[in-house]
Scaffold this motif. Sequence first.
Motif, short mmCIF file in Angstrom:
data_model
loop_
_atom_site.label_atom_id
_atom_site.label_comp_id
_atom_site.label_asym_id
_atom_site.label_seq_id
_atom_site.Cartn_x
_atom_site.Cartn_y
_atom_site.Cartn_z
N THR A 1 0.63 -1.63 0.11
CA THR A 1 -0.05 0.40 0.03
C THR A 1 1.01 0.90 0.05
OG1 THR A 1 -0.03 0.36 2.31
CG2 THR A 1 -1.60 -1.13 1.28
N SER A 2 0.99 2.52 0.06
CA SER A 2 0.90 3.79 -0.06
C SER A 2 1.96 3.69 0.82
CB SER A 2 0.05 4.62 -0.62
OG SER A 2 -1.02 5.33 0.90
N GLY A 3 1.31 2.83 2.33
CA GLY A 3 1.72 2.98 3.50
C GLY A 3 3.27 1.84 4.28
N ASN A 4 2.83 1.56 3.08
CA ASN A 4 4.06 0.47 3.28
C ASN A 4 5.70 -0.17 2.08
OD1 ASN A 4 3.00 -1.89 2.18
ND2 ASN A 4 3.15 -3.01 3.93
N ALA A 5 5.05 0.61 0.39
CA ALA A 5 5.68 -0.09 -0.28
C ALA A 5 7.00 0.66 -0.82
CB ALA A 5 4.75 1.10 -1.45
N LEU A 6 7.77 1.69 0.86
CA LEU A 6 9.10 1.28 0.91
C LEU A 6 9.74 0.08 1.07
CD1 LEU A 6 9.08 5.33 1.49
CD2 LEU A 6 10.06 4.24 -0.53
N LYS A 7 9.51 0.27 2.51
CA LYS A 7 9.33 -0.89 3.24
C LYS A 7 9.48 -2.53 2.59
CE LYS A 7 8.69 -0.30 7.95
NZ LYS A 7 7.96 -0.78 9.03
N VAL A 8 8.54 -2.70 1.69
CA VAL A 8 7.92 -3.96 0.60
C VAL A 8 9.09 -4.15 -0.58
CG1 VAL A 8 6.87 -5.09 -0.94
CG2 VAL A 8 5.37 -4.22 1.19
N VAL A 9 9.59 -2.98 -1.33
CA VAL A 9 10.85 -2.88 -2.28
C VAL A 9 12.02 -2.90 -1.88
CG1 VAL A 9 11.70 -1.40 -4.37
CG2 VAL A 9 9.60 -1.26 -3.50
N GLU A 10 11.98 -2.79 -0.86
CA GLU A 10 13.38 -2.23 -0.15
C GLU A 10 13.64 -3.48 1.06
OE1 GLU A 10 13.03 0.87 2.69
OE2 GLU A 10 13.89 1.92 1.36
N SER A 11 12.91 -4.37 1.12
CA SER A 11 12.98 -5.83 1.48
C SER A 11 13.02 -7.08 0.55
CB SER A 11 11.66 -6.44 2.02
OG SER A 11 10.70 -6.61 1.72
N ILE A 12 13.62 -6.48 -0.85
CA ILE A 12 13.41 -7.67 -1.77
C ILE A 12 14.71 -7.35 -2.48
CG2 ILE A 12 12.91 -7.97 -4.15
CD1 ILE A 12 10.47 -6.61 -4.17
N PRO A 13 15.64 -8.42 -2.21
CA PRO A 13 16.97 -8.93 -2.95
C PRO A 13 17.67 -7.04 -4.11
CG PRO A 13 16.42 -11.07 -2.69
CD PRO A 13 14.67 -10.22 -2.36
N ALA A 14 18.47 -6.98 -3.89
CA ALA A 14 19.00 -6.31 -4.19
C ALA A 14 19.53 -6.79 -6.04
CB ALA A 14 20.50 -5.21 -4.31
#
Length: 324
Positions: A138-151
């Motif tokens: 969601t807009s509330g956690n989109a950054l966290k979700v993307v950051e949790s995916i291996p680079a």
Amino acid sequence: MAITQLADTARVQAELIEEIRELRARRNAVILAHNYQIGPIQDLADFVGDSLGLSRKAAATDAEVIVFCGVHFMAETAAILAPNKTVLLPDLGAGCSLADSMNVENLRRWKADHPDAVVVTYVNTSAEVKAESDYCCTSGNALKVVESIPADREILFGPDFFLGSWIQKVTGRKMHIWMGECHVHAGILPTDVATQRRLHPEAELLVHPECGCTSSVLYYLEDGTIPAERSAVLSTEGMVHRAQSSDAPEFLVATEVGVLHRMQQQNPTKRFLPVNPEAVCGFMKRITLENTRDALLHMRHHIQVPADVAERARLAIERMVALA
Ligand code: 13P
Ligand code: SF4
């Protein structure tokens, strides 16, 4: 409107609210309302919040019935997270232009072109699209979700182009971004921000990442035209919290106008102004006191997701709820 007409309208509204309260108790129901709902619905709801908060409430409630005062994809998400509850949407016409901008065939074709990519889709999607996704956000956690995916993993992000571009800019992470948009937020333009900032140069600026103005706001933040300490890109609930925690007396709010209701109620001495007063979501506004009463009275419209789709979508949604 004449005074007698106003009194009649207020009486009808008070009667409807009373009826809804009685039916809610009789049906052992909970009313969940999104921040864009009309004021009277927000006021009588058991919980008001953003997509993430509403999903979490739906998953945790012990009521038998959930009346979802929001749009269709939100009610579907609640039905997936609370499979043993009856989820009711008061008006089946409460859709979402953003959710409609990606269908499951589009997504399958996109995945076929990028077979090794991780698929992240916004919560504003159908259950079928979620079932084809690895992560929901969601807009509330989109950054966290993307950051949790291996680079080293390729990412497909959809369907909101403005939200995707914002995440890409903030995280520095290259993603393939779908070209979808919400017609309401896309209509909040850089020129609207510029005009309102000229009129209210001291006001704090709160921007939803789905907005058509998000990229230019980031650009102005970078070059110092907009001071970083007096602006933020936030989900609707993030905006409500910021309105309370900030000591600014005046705010410019770039999202659907419904969110101003709670902000103003909770902060009567502060001033809240929409960046674009025409940013009204007709889908959200289809929910009324009348059809909320009718939903409880006739137990309609029951939102159900086929078991196989729900099963596959649940994993992506549970990942979203876990990364709150
Ligand atoms: P939030 O999750 O920030 O409430 O946004 C939902 C939505 O539909 C935005 O248009
Ligand atoms: Fe969908 Fe836009 Fe309405 Fe939100 S404001 S429900 S994204 S159409």
